[in-house]
Design a protein around this motif. Structure first.
Motif, PDB file in Angstrom:
ATOM      1  N   VAL A 231      79.852   9.547  43.993  1.00  0.00           N
ATOM      2  CA  VAL A 231      79.165   8.536  44.002  1.00  0.00           C
ATOM      3  C   VAL A 231      77.386   8.804  43.465  1.00  0.00           C
ATOM      4  N   TYR A 232      76.874   7.652  42.971  1.00  0.00           N
ATOM      5  CA  TYR A 232      75.769   7.468  42.392  1.00  0.00           C
ATOM      6  C   TYR A 232      75.039   6.540  43.223  1.00  0.00           C
ATOM      7  N   SER A 233      73.775   6.957  44.034  1.00  0.00           N
ATOM      8  CA  SER A 233      73.124   5.728  44.629  1.00  0.00           C
ATOM      9  C   SER A 233      71.365   6.111  44.609  1.00  0.00           C
ATOM     10  N   LEU A 235      69.834   3.405  46.541  1.00  0.00           N
ATOM     11  CA  LEU A 235      69.572   2.385  47.211  1.00  0.00           C
ATOM     12  C   LEU A 235      68.613   3.133  48.127  1.00  0.00           C
ATOM     13  N   PRO A 238      70.806   2.823  53.377  1.00  0.00           N
ATOM     14  CA  PRO A 238      72.332   2.756  53.444  1.00  0.00           C
ATOM     15  C   PRO A 238      72.761   1.330  54.133  1.00  0.00           C
ATOM     16  N   TYR A 246      73.922   1.536  42.922  1.00  0.00           N
ATOM     17  CA  TYR A 246      75.256   2.241  43.479  1.00  0.00           C
ATOM     18  C   TYR A 246      76.296   2.064  42.754  1.00  0.00           C
ATOM     19  N   LYS A 248      80.498   4.019  42.322  1.00  0.00           N
ATOM     20  CA  LYS A 248      81.452   5.012  42.927  1.00  0.00           C
ATOM     21  C   LYS A 248      82.365   4.964  42.112  1.00  0.00           C
ATOM     22  N   THR A 271      80.774  -0.997  41.502  1.00  0.00           N
ATOM     23  CA  THR A 271      79.210  -0.828  41.380  1.00  0.00           C
ATOM     24  C   THR A 271      78.675  -1.877  42.140  1.00  0.00           C
TER      25      THR A 271
END
Length: 410
Positions: A231-233, A235, A238, A246, A248, A271
């Motif tokens: 995961v890249y976030s 944000l 949450p 975001y 995944k 995404t």
């Protein structure tokens, strides 16, 4: 005494009480609570409609418990409603936010006909200096409104059948942060499914029209799968993001040797992005997702599925089923005004949206003409930092669909 009076009069009017903290046990109050604790009770009517369930009406009382910063960190909502298909349903819902790093909720529901629901969910990011995130979900539920229309994007309305989807099991995951924006997630999922006669007598029962050879899993199945995700976030929240991106990538494997009914694999790429304007009065939100399921004799409810309040909002849940799906959601979240009601400040939003998606056997069989185009309009009440109530109305080829619930759709 004052809180007792509020309970007795909640059906008639809202009231605000200041209750000694010692009289409100954990987890309804916690170390973040003041003393006395501010408790606001708000009675609300329930009028909801969705393609699968039909029209539901009733009433609830929301008890909003505030912390020292006068923010809501506990919601308790008993309700009673009536639906022609399920009879009278009594429900108790609770959501608890003791700290920004900890969240858990439960739902207890029982109908006089077919339906029931027991759910417990938690999220905790307090371990290893907030680097380790634990999530858990345990459930037992029966939904007598479930539908099956057949496979593929061309499954016709005339193929509609009904059944009661009884599910029980758990879903747990552990995610470890790598740097500031990345996370590696390991998960485990166990689900048992029984397929029984549903609550919609006007529709044929699924096993009266289809056989297990045609539709694997309609005589019940077990899924036991392990999941790995990256995961890249960026944000900024949450639960209520107004800015950031975001992404995944995940793979999930189900094996007979570990108790599953069949061997298969899920692959998913998702995404999401949130672009604010005018101090987040306008937030453009989008999601793009692709899902693929590979294997033989994969149970129908374990395949790639679209339809419902979080995917194609112009259709009921599980309207389209096949081995893959492609989905695009786009909406503009517009804050109309900020309004204080009974001491609770809420942002009221309007959200025009478009959902575009299709199921297919594989991405190689992608056909633009098979895509469903679902425009719609949402209305949301946002109580920061934790609570969102929403009504979304979408339009599909089967007619309009109305969904009422909590949280953003994505």
């Amino acid at each position: 005494m004052r809180i007792t009076l509020c309970v007795l009069l909640a059906g008639l009017s809202a009231c605000t009480s200041m209750v000694p903290r010692k009289d409100i046990p954990y987890p309804l109050s916690n170390r973040e609570s003041g003393d006395p604790v501010k408790v606001v009770s708000i009675p609300l009517p329930i009028i909801a409609s969705s393609p699968n369930e039909g029209v539901t009406s009733g009433a609830l009382t929301a008890f909003l418990i505030h912390d020292k910063q006068d923010e809501i960190n506990t919601l308790l909502a008993p309700q009673v409603n009536y639906n022609p298909n399920f009879g009278t349903t009594a429900t108790l819902y609770g959501a608890f936010y003791p700290t920004p790093e900890l969240f858990w909720e439960f739902n207890l529901s029982k109908s006089t006909k077919v339906n029931d629901d027991v759910e417990v969910r938690f999220r905790d990011t307090t371990f290893f200096n907030n680097k380790l995130e634990l999530n858990g979900f345990a459930f037992y539920s029966t939904d007598g409104s479930a539908r099956f229309f057949g496979f593929q994007s061309s499954s016709p309305k005339e193929g509609e059948t009904n059944y009661a989807d009884q599910e029980f099991g758990f879903n747990v995951s552990a995610g470890y942060k790598i740097g500031k924006f990345y996370q590696l997630v390991f998960g485990e999922r166990l689900k048992g499914v029984n397929v029984m006669r549903g609550a919609i007598p006007s529709l044929p029962f699924i096993r009266d029209r289809y056989t297990p050879n045609d539709v694997p899993g309609i005589d019940g199945f077990t899924a036991h799968a392990q999941r790995l995700a990256f995961v890249y976030s960026t944000l900024n929240s949450p639960h209520m993001p107004t800015f950031g991106g975001y992404a995944k990538v995940s793979v999930e494997n189900s094996l007979k040797v570990l108790g599953s009914t069949a061997d298969y694999r899920h692959y998913e790429v998702e995404t999401k992005g949130f672009v604010p304007l005018d101090d987040a009065r306008y937030v453009t939100a989008f999601r793009l997702a692709y899902n693929q399921t590979l294997g033989s004799s994969v149970p129908f409810l374990e395949r790639s599925i679209l339809g419902g309040e979080t995917t194609l909002r112009g259709y009921g849940r599980n309207r389209f089923i096949d081995n893959s799906y492609f989905l695009l959601n786009l909406e503009e979240r517009i804050r109309l005004f900020r309004w204080e009601v009974f001491g609770v400040t809420a942002d009221w939003e309007m959200a025009p949206f478009v959902d575009l998606g299709s199921v297919m056997k594989s991405l190689a069989e992608f056909k633009s003409g098979s895509f469903e185009f679902n425009p719609g309009l949402g209305v949301r009440a946002v109580v920061r930092p934790n609570l969102i109530g929403r009504v979304d109305v979408g339009w599909g080829n089967d007619g309009p669909a109305v969904f009422v619930g909590l949280g953003y759709p994505f």
